[in-house]
Scaffold this motif. Sequence first.
Motif, mmCIF file in Angstrom:
data_model
loop_
_atom_site.group_PDB
_atom_site.id
_atom_site.type_symbol
_atom_site.label_atom_id
_atom_site.label_comp_id
_atom_site.label_asym_id
_atom_site.label_seq_id
_atom_site.Cartn_x
_atom_site.Cartn_y
_atom_site.Cartn_z
ATOM 1 N N LEU A 266 0.856 -1.183 0.000
ATOM 2 C CA LEU A 266 0.000 0.000 0.000
ATOM 3 C C LEU A 266 0.890 1.230 0.000
ATOM 4 N N ARG A 267 0.586 2.188 -0.850
ATOM 5 C CA ARG A 267 1.385 3.414 -0.949
ATOM 6 C C ARG A 267 0.621 4.549 -0.276
ATOM 7 N N ILE A 268 1.128 4.973 0.869
ATOM 8 C CA ILE A 268 0.431 5.959 1.700
ATOM 9 C C ILE A 268 1.042 7.343 1.492
ATOM 10 N N SER A 269 0.204 8.350 1.574
ATOM 11 C CA SER A 269 0.660 9.736 1.507
ATOM 12 C C SER A 269 0.116 10.493 2.713
ATOM 13 N N VAL A 270 0.983 11.300 3.339
ATOM 14 C CA VAL A 270 0.608 12.109 4.501
ATOM 15 C C VAL A 270 0.721 13.583 4.117
ATOM 16 N N ALA A 271 -0.360 14.326 4.279
ATOM 17 C CA ALA A 271 -0.348 15.752 3.951
ATOM 18 C C ALA A 271 -0.794 16.565 5.153
ATOM 19 N N ILE A 272 -0.143 17.710 5.359
ATOM 20 C CA ILE A 272 -0.549 18.681 6.368
ATOM 21 C C ILE A 272 -0.935 19.958 5.643
ATOM 22 N N ASN A 273 -2.196 20.359 5.813
ATOM 23 C CA ASN A 273 -2.730 21.539 5.133
ATOM 24 C C ASN A 273 -2.507 21.474 3.623
ATOM 25 N N GLY A 274 -2.689 20.267 3.073
ATOM 26 C CA GLY A 274 -2.576 20.066 1.635
ATOM 27 C C GLY A 274 -1.174 19.873 1.115
ATOM 28 N N HIS A 275 -0.174 19.938 1.991
ATOM 29 C CA HIS A 275 1.223 19.791 1.574
ATOM 30 C C HIS A 275 1.729 18.411 1.978
ATOM 31 N N VAL A 276 2.131 17.599 1.007
ATOM 32 C CA VAL A 276 2.598 16.238 1.297
ATOM 33 C C VAL A 276 3.943 16.295 2.015
ATOM 34 N N VAL A 277 4.011 15.627 3.167
ATOM 35 C CA VAL A 277 5.242 15.637 3.963
ATOM 36 C C VAL A 277 5.888 14.263 4.046
ATOM 37 N N SER B 37 5.319 9.697 11.152
ATOM 38 C CA SER B 37 4.908 10.522 12.297
ATOM 39 C C SER B 37 5.781 11.769 12.338
ATOM 40 N N LEU B 38 5.269 12.822 12.952
ATOM 41 C CA LEU B 38 6.070 14.035 13.117
ATOM 42 C C LEU B 38 7.213 13.801 14.098
ATOM 43 N N LEU B 39 7.012 12.914 15.053
ATOM 44 C CA LEU B 39 8.088 12.569 15.974
ATOM 45 C C LEU B 39 9.341 12.190 15.210
ATOM 46 N N GLU B 40 9.150 11.388 14.160
ATOM 47 C CA GLU B 40 10.302 10.966 13.352
ATOM 48 C C GLU B 40 10.692 12.017 12.314
ATOM 49 N N LEU B 41 9.689 12.602 11.653
ATOM 50 C CA LEU B 41 9.978 13.566 10.590
ATOM 51 C C LEU B 41 10.764 14.761 11.105
ATOM 52 N N THR B 42 10.513 15.173 12.359
ATOM 53 C CA THR B 42 11.227 16.325 12.924
ATOM 54 C C THR B 42 12.281 15.887 13.939
ATOM 55 N N TRP B 43 12.447 14.582 14.070
ATOM 56 C CA TRP B 43 13.373 14.005 15.055
ATOM 57 C C TRP B 43 13.141 14.614 16.442
ATOM 58 N N ASN B 44 11.887 14.434 16.892
ATOM 59 C CA ASN B 44 11.440 14.903 18.203
ATOM 60 C C ASN B 44 11.555 16.418 18.343
ATOM 61 N N GLY B 45 11.290 17.121 17.247
ATOM 62 C CA GLY B 45 11.284 18.573 17.288
ATOM 63 C C GLY B 45 12.604 19.235 16.967
ATOM 64 N N ARG B 46 13.653 18.442 16.791
ATOM 65 C CA ARG B 46 14.977 19.021 16.520
ATOM 66 C C ARG B 46 15.068 19.648 15.130
ATOM 67 N N ASP B 47 14.391 19.042 14.159
ATOM 68 C CA ASP B 47 14.496 19.458 12.761
ATOM 69 C C ASP B 47 13.104 19.829 12.236
ATOM 70 N N PRO B 48 12.652 21.050 12.424
ATOM 71 C CA PRO B 48 11.291 21.426 12.008
ATOM 72 C C PRO B 48 11.066 21.214 10.513
ATOM 73 N N LEU B 49 9.815 20.880 10.172
ATOM 74 C CA LEU B 49 9.425 20.799 8.774
ATOM 75 C C LEU B 49 9.174 22.200 8.235
ATOM 76 N N GLU B 50 9.584 22.420 7.003
ATOM 77 C CA GLU B 50 9.315 23.692 6.329
ATOM 78 C C GLU B 50 8.066 23.526 5.479
ATOM 79 N N LEU B 51 6.966 24.122 5.912
ATOM 80 C CA LEU B 51 5.719 24.079 5.165
ATOM 81 C C LEU B 51 5.430 25.447 4.558
ATOM 82 N N PRO B 52 4.604 25.494 3.518
ATOM 83 C CA PRO B 52 4.283 26.794 2.911
ATOM 84 C C PRO B 52 3.708 27.803 3.897
ATOM 85 N N ASP B 53 3.019 27.303 4.954
ATOM 86 C CA ASP B 53 2.429 28.224 5.929
ATOM 87 C C ASP B 53 3.238 28.321 7.214
#
Length: 407
Positions: free
Chosen positions: A294-305, A352-368
């Motif tokens: 299964l190919r899953i996509s995760v989006a926050i406010n329409g932006h795929v992360v 998960s954001l826990l992993e994507l940001t490495w527990n908040g160390r590396d914030p995601l850059e979103l358009p908003d």
Amino acid sequence: MPPFDLPEGDPFGTHNLPYGVFSLPGSDSARRVGVRLGDHVLDAGKAAYALGSPYAPLLAQDSLNPLLAAGRTTWSDVRRALTAWVTVPAHQEAIADLLHPLSSVTLHLPFEVADYVDFYASENHARNVGQIFRPDAADSLTPNWKHLPIGYHGRSGTVVVSGTEVVRPSGQRKAPTDPAPVFGPSVRLDIEAEVGFVVGVPSQMGKPVALGDFREHVFGLCLLNDWSARDIQAWEYVPLGPFLGKSFATSVSAWITPLDALEEARVAPPERTHPLLPYLDDSDPSAEPDGYDLRISVAINGHVVSEPPFSTMYWTAAQQLAHMTVNGASLRTGDLYGSGTVSGPTERERGSLLELTWNGRDPLELPDGKRTFLEDGDVVTLSAWAAGPGGVRVGLGEVTGQVVASS
């Protein structure tokens, strides 16, 4: 015009036919079982009566539970009948007025949830979490991880359908440097991209379900978002595991995809690195594979992360079911169990954001703006597809939830 001639490759075509529950506006607002076809939903119960089907009493319901309980033979028979209703030209006049645009209906939780269990089956996710919280450990996995599917029991009463708002939970939290815990809204609200499996046929208490009987009990699957308050969870989970940090909401799709629609997506799980006890041993080369691509996509406010691949999950749904019942625990119609966070080997595949940001160390850059964890107003959407017959995609119903402030 009813969608009998769907666009080529429509992921919700006649090869898919997922089940849900919907209602119409106005006085005819009773809930009813529906089957998705393109961007329409077929009133399955009324169609069954119109065509003189023996399955009419089973489909003219306000929940999928009666169908779930009917068993695999009936599941397959009903699916064949539905396929005929939407593909045979002679049936089209009888059901044309029973196809409603999705934009005109309200979708509901498709089944009554009995028990809810969530697992921890992705090795990539488990290793990431271990490295975040136990960076000095010799092995980022706990000693039991390769020997059994780890899981916990959740709260079935807070499983909600896609589109339901998620109120930011409150609870106790305590940072390592704080002298004492404080109470208030979570400041580290997270998501977990998962797949949920829906049990149809119950089992008898005291009799475990064998690995090979998975398809006799599990009707289908759906996308699932295991919302997680990481700060509440971190303070409460030792020594008994997740509780209030997880129990406030779990979002599932409005559409349950039957396993019969996913035959082309079955794949072998990753290579086993440790010998498994007999009740979990899936090494028989003659057995059909129990993994799913299964190919899953995760989006926050329409932006795929993130785009997590379900094929990498170490423990299969069949093994999870076998382990869940090996102590004699019984299944009930409507039981739901989650796969655990789906994460792949690369940064872009973390679920998960826990992993994507490495527990908040590396914030995601979103358009908003930047994100470490979710902010009020954020909308999280999970979507997915799988390979179907002839190369066409099988769409899974999306899961959407918007975070609202704690009241």
